[in-house]
Design a protein around this motif. Structure first.
Motif, mmCIF file in Angstrom:
data_model
loop_
_atom_site.group_PDB
_atom_site.id
_atom_site.type_symbol
_atom_site.label_atom_id
_atom_site.label_comp_id
_atom_site.label_asym_id
_atom_site.label_seq_id
_atom_site.Cartn_x
_atom_site.Cartn_y
_atom_site.Cartn_z
ATOM 1 N N PRO A 28 -44.670 26.078 3.167
ATOM 2 C CA PRO A 28 -43.538 26.274 3.937
ATOM 3 C C PRO A 28 -43.338 27.490 4.491
ATOM 4 C CG PRO A 28 -42.841 25.243 1.943
ATOM 5 C CD PRO A 28 -44.361 25.617 1.911
ATOM 6 N N LEU A 29 -43.439 28.478 3.863
ATOM 7 C CA LEU A 29 -43.253 29.848 4.485
ATOM 8 C C LEU A 29 -44.428 30.091 5.586
ATOM 9 C CD1 LEU A 29 -42.508 31.875 1.242
ATOM 10 C CD2 LEU A 29 -40.829 30.941 2.825
ATOM 11 N N VAL A 66 -49.438 29.611 -13.461
ATOM 12 C CA VAL A 66 -49.381 28.607 -12.531
ATOM 13 C C VAL A 66 -50.788 28.849 -11.494
ATOM 14 C CG1 VAL A 66 -46.834 29.048 -12.111
ATOM 15 C CG2 VAL A 66 -48.318 30.616 -11.215
ATOM 16 N N GLY A 94 -41.836 38.189 1.621
ATOM 17 C CA GLY A 94 -41.590 37.067 0.891
ATOM 18 C C GLY A 94 -42.596 36.228 0.148
ATOM 19 N N TRP A 105 -45.971 37.403 -7.525
ATOM 20 C CA TRP A 105 -44.990 36.887 -8.846
ATOM 21 C C TRP A 105 -45.975 35.848 -9.661
ATOM 22 C CZ3 TRP A 105 -40.624 38.184 -11.198
ATOM 23 C CH2 TRP A 105 -40.080 37.086 -12.013
ATOM 24 N N PHE A 148 -44.551 38.726 -1.988
ATOM 25 C CA PHE A 148 -43.920 38.693 -3.192
ATOM 26 C C PHE A 148 -44.164 37.500 -4.039
ATOM 27 C CE2 PHE A 148 -39.998 37.636 -5.938
ATOM 28 C CZ PHE A 148 -40.127 38.759 -6.789
ATOM 29 N N SER A 149 -44.143 36.134 -3.432
ATOM 30 C CA SER A 149 -44.311 35.166 -4.186
ATOM 31 C C SER A 149 -45.748 35.151 -4.933
ATOM 32 C CB SER A 149 -44.385 33.866 -3.575
ATOM 33 O OG SER A 149 -45.110 33.708 -2.619
ATOM 34 N N ARG A 197 -47.379 25.094 -2.897
ATOM 35 C CA ARG A 197 -45.930 24.625 -2.745
ATOM 36 C C ARG A 197 -45.010 25.650 -2.225
ATOM 37 N NH1 ARG A 197 -44.057 20.663 -6.635
ATOM 38 N NH2 ARG A 197 -41.794 20.694 -6.406
ATOM 39 N N VAL A 198 -45.242 27.137 -2.630
ATOM 40 C CA VAL A 198 -44.215 28.045 -2.249
ATOM 41 C C VAL A 198 -44.752 28.567 -0.616
ATOM 42 C CG1 VAL A 198 -43.480 30.397 -2.465
ATOM 43 C CG2 VAL A 198 -43.708 28.805 -4.370
ATOM 44 N N PHE A 215 -37.366 38.523 10.990
ATOM 45 C CA PHE A 215 -37.620 37.725 10.222
ATOM 46 C C PHE A 215 -39.150 37.572 9.876
ATOM 47 C CE2 PHE A 215 -33.540 35.840 12.181
ATOM 48 C CZ PHE A 215 -32.841 35.922 11.024
ATOM 49 N N PRO A 253 -51.498 24.631 -7.251
ATOM 50 C CA PRO A 253 -50.108 23.864 -6.531
ATOM 51 C C PRO A 253 -49.051 24.643 -6.437
ATOM 52 C CG PRO A 253 -51.240 22.898 -8.466
ATOM 53 C CD PRO A 253 -51.942 24.009 -8.492
ATOM 54 N N PHE A 254 -48.636 25.528 -7.274
ATOM 55 C CA PHE A 254 -47.691 26.578 -7.098
ATOM 56 C C PHE A 254 -47.743 27.421 -5.837
ATOM 57 C CE2 PHE A 254 -46.330 31.047 -7.258
ATOM 58 C CZ PHE A 254 -45.003 30.898 -7.436
ATOM 59 N N LEU A 286 -39.655 39.698 6.978
ATOM 60 C CA LEU A 286 -39.159 39.322 5.651
ATOM 61 C C LEU A 286 -40.025 38.055 5.084
ATOM 62 C CD1 LEU A 286 -35.263 38.775 6.198
ATOM 63 C CD2 LEU A 286 -36.506 40.211 4.551
ATOM 64 N N LEU A 287 -40.707 37.164 6.075
ATOM 65 C CA LEU A 287 -41.470 36.085 5.827
ATOM 66 C C LEU A 287 -42.717 36.685 5.165
ATOM 67 C CD1 LEU A 287 -40.589 33.489 8.402
ATOM 68 C CD2 LEU A 287 -40.632 33.359 6.010
#
Lengths: 137, 677
Positions: free
Chosen positions: B395-396, B384, B359, B366, B362-363, B391-392, B352, B387-388, B355-356
């Motif tokens: 939490p991750l 973006v 992740g 992106w 990746f974000s 926001r993403v 996990f 703020p983008f 993956l995080l």
């Protein structure tokens, strides 16, 4: 349920979560990046764009158009891409790179008012000679 | 000297091409004398590049302004240490820096790798030299640092004032060292694939290298934050700028790799994933260089646009296609030896975590590429910003922080209910108590509360691990607590060094959450006027504008604004913030004016003062005042992180550090019981 399946479920949750956060983040915080010409086209085709939609405009500052009012900490200037011009008004401190020299490129973030003036919430200036200076010949 | 440098570059190119050709042709197999020549050509390339670097340094120090690079980045009045560091201040010089450091690393890898991996080394030589050759080609055909001008200017252009900072002398090389050293693990991974020696051998051979490059990246990123904080003057240290993101990306995937290799070592799982991660990390490091140098994505940190970007894009494409094709052809040989047994196991926690990390990477990728992607797909450029990313990633990141606490506590293979209870009661209580205390103190920001209570939880796990380790030693060896503590850490450096790094990570998170409580105020003040500013820790600052003084020094004209500070009514000294106009030795202005921020740093909060300018040349000044809580802890966390990482890779140490290195080719040792601690 096997451990492998449980893991796949967890993995799917994470991947889905990341995907959701990205999609939602782009939708909520994405901002149009336009040239003055594109901005003019947008407002012509979609009148609700004025006052309602935030965007960024990348353009050059028209030489000699900068008016600074240090007391009120506001600055007014005109941006242009050679085709369309838009006046900008901004309250706040501009970065060091925002100078009165010719040909500075700026990115202005804000909204367009009904009076045709861009109310900027942020101004970034990028100078072509930032790190790579061309020696004077 | 430029002739010598030029000659050295061509020599490096030819020697390098020869090395690459022999290495990839495979002719050396079964011919020890030819393998030895391949390895020796790595040293020869390195020698040639060292000669080229010395020539450039000689040109810089002698102020040979006929050399375009010297004229563009230095001037006669530039302090000598900046003349020295101008080597890597610009595009061309930094390419040479990259090439020479990579070939030094490549030589070190050949020298330091134990003999049992001898059959990997000619492959490694080929891969590292191929990358060196690429950089030499970029220099020779697109950005030659030895290019001469048609005339000799009387003085150079000087170094950008924002690069005239101690942080800038060490930050870029640190980051480069991180980027560059990734090539070594990548080369070993490719060598393992080429030679079909796909046991954990290559992983043991590169363990130190991955840690070294991870550490350099981490230190480089932290120094970059420090530089941005003290030099750029916008009040923060991380703006999710494309170039910042580009440095973060390989660090994220490298961190994932450092964790996932442990699963491969212990359990023989994740072989494909690990190879994919290391290839991905290498590609991201090249991608980062591409972003920084091409100007495709607007960034405050980038070099100006140049065609060098196309070289990098091409190299990225070729390296990506070749590596993944190679990985694909070896796919069946990379079958996992065991399956996951339980979702409540350390393996699952690590999966996990991976993956995080991926992740998040990746974000970030992106978001960084989104302006280009949206223009390609929809025809309109959409950007973006922070703020983008917040926001993403907040939490991750918090989920990841939680796993930082879970990973070390949960058992390998399958955790029992008793294991969970015994391990988690203490740390979870610590987290809950932290939350309660913060709520009682009146903190209300949701994410900051989460971050701080999770930090409490992680701190709980770390303290518990150290405490139990010390207790066990004291029982077994009847040692005093300090002796037991010292020996515990010294004998299990990899494990406890890792915990120290976790500690550093939670300090970073605490520092990040402090920024949720920052305060900002702008004011225009005449001399003698003052403003009051309340801090989130309940202090009151009274800031009085004392006046503006102007003077000239070494290579600049300075306007200095002085603020007298009182904290809770007590005098707290003067803070000076400056506007500087740099000039060359003929007093002509060079570059746009720059701001020198005034900072009063403390354990609780920083007072951050920016003098934005005077009103029509009078002594009336425009200021921005910031109170940035807990920033000091970020720099402190950097030291803790470096200490932990060095501890982890210090030679010697416990059985884990040496590991099951006796594993033979094609033969896997799985330590089934090793996790049952």
């Amino acid at each position: 349920m096997k451990a492998g399946h449980k893991f796949l479920l967890g993995a799917a949750l994470i991947v889905g979560g990341v995907g959701f956060l990205i999609a939602e983040g782009v939708k909520e915080t994405g901002v149009y990046f336009l040239t003055p010409t594109e901005l003019a086209a947008k407002t012509a085709s979609d009148p609700t764009f004025v006052e309602n939609v935030g965007f960024k405009v990348g353009a050059k500052v028209v030489p000699g158009s900068i008016r600074r009012d240090q007391d009120a900490r506001t600055i007014d200037f005109v941006v242009s891409d050679g085709v369309k011009r838009y006046p900008v008004t901004y309250r706040g401190l501009v970065p060091d790179t925002f100078t009165d020299a010719n040909d500075i490129e700026v990115v202005v973030e804000g909204r367009l008012g009904r009076d045709g003036i861009i109310r900027a919430t942020d101004v970034l200036a990028k100078c072509g000679s930032r790190y790579e200076a061309v020696p004077e010949a | 000297m430029t002739l010598l440098g030029q000659f050295a570059l061509w020599a490096a190119l030819l020697l390098g091409l020869w090395c690459v050709a022999i290495s990839f042709s495979g002719r050396w197999q079964g011919r020890p004398e030819l393998s030895a020549t391949v390895v020796r050509s790595v040293y020869a390339v390195c020698g040639a590049l060292v000669v080229a670097s010395i020539s450039l340094w000689v040109g810089l120090i002698n102020h040979d302004f006929n050399i375009e690079y010297v004229a563009a980045y230095t001037s006669r009045n530039l302090p000598s240490y900046y003349t020295f560091s101008a080597f890597w201040a610009g595009q061309k010089g930094s390419l040479l820096f990259w090439a020479v450091v990579l070939s030094l690393f490549a030589s070190a890898a050949q020298l330091l790798t134990p003999r049992r991996y001898a059959d990997l080394m000619p492959h490694v030589a080929g891969v590292t030299t191929a990358v060196v050759v690429f950089f030499v080609c970029v220099m020779l055909f697109a950005a030659n640092p030895f290019e001469r001008l048609g005339f000799t200017p009387a003085d150079g252009r000087g170094l950008n004032p924002q690069l005239q900072n101690v942080g800038m002398v060490i930050h870029p090389p640190m980051l480069y060292l991180g980027y560059i050293s990734i090539t070594i693990p990548f080369a070993f991974a490719v060598a393992a694939l080429l030679s079909r020696r796909l046991d954990t051998g290559w992983i043991h051979a590169i363990r130190k290298w991955t840690l070294v490059s991870w550490l350099f990246l981490a230190v480089g990123i932290t120094l970059g934050m420090w530089w941005a904080y003290v030099e750029l003057g916008w009040g923060g240290y991380w703006a999710w700028d494309p170039v910042e993101n580009a440095s973060l990306l390989p660090w994220l995937t490298m961190t994932a790799f450092l964790h996932s290799v442990m699963i491969q070592e212990k359990r023989g799982m994740l072989k494909r994933w690990n190879l994919g991660l290391i290839v991905g990390t290498f590609l991201l490091s090249i991608f980062g260089t591409f972003i920084t140098r091409s100007g495709v994505i607007a960034s405050v940190h980038s070099f100006t646009q140049s065609n060098v970007g196309y070289f990098f894009l091409g190299f990225l494409a070729v390296a990506g296609v070749l590596s993944f094709t190679l990985l694909y052809t070896r796919w069946p040989a990379l079958e996992a030896e065991v399956r996951l047994e339980s979702i409540l196991s350390r393996e699952a926690a690590f999966l996990f975590n991976n993956l995080l990390f991926v992740g998040i990477a990746f974000s970030v990728l992106w978001g960084t590429l989104f302006p280009i992607l949206s223009e390609l797909v929809r025809g309109t450029k959409i950007t973006v910003g922070p703020p983008f990313f917040n926001r993403v990633n907040v939490p991750l990141g918090l989920l990841l922080l939680a796993l930082t606490g879970v990973g070390p506590l949960i058992a390998w293979r399958k955790a029992s209910a008793a294991n969970l209870k015994r391990q988690f009661i203490g740390p979870v209580s610590t987290g809950v108590v932290t939350l309660a205390v913060l709520l009682a103190l009146g903190a209300r920001d949701f994410y900051a509360l989460m971050a701080l209570s999770l930090a409490g939880f992680v701190a709980g796990t770390i303290v518990q691990e150290f405490y139990r380790g010390v207790r066990a030693r004291r029982r077994m060896h009847a040692e005093s607590a300090p002796v037991a503590f010292g020996r515990l850490v010294a004998r299990n450096r990899r494990r406890y060094g890792g915990y120290v790094v976790h500690l550093a990570v939670l300090i970073y998170f605490v520092a990040f959450s402090g920024m949720a409580f920052r305060r900002e105020m702008e004011a225009t003040l005449k001399p003698g006027e003052s403003v009051e500013l309340a801090s989130p820790f309940g202090h009151t600052y009274r800031l009085t504008h004392m006046g503006i003084s102007q003077y000239e020094t070494l290579n600049r004209i300075v306007s200095a604004a002085t603020v007298s500070v009182t904290k809770d009514g007590k005098p707290a000294g003067l803070i000076i913030s400056e506007k500087r106009q740099h000039v060359d030795s003929f007093k002509r202005p060079t570059f746009e004016p720059s701001t020198e921020v005034g900072i009063r740093s403390g354990l609780q909060e920083d007072l951050y003062i920016v003098f934005a300018g005077s009103v029509q040349g009078t002594e009336e000044a425009v200021y921005r005042f910031n109170i940035n809580p807990l920033v000091w802890w970020l720099w402190f966390g950097g030291f803790v992180l470096a200490f932990g990482a060095v501890l982890t890779m210090w030679p010697g140490g416990g059985p884990l550090a040496t590991g099951p290195t006796r594993a033979q080719a094609g033969y896997e040792v799985t330590l089934v019981g090793a996790g049952a601690k």
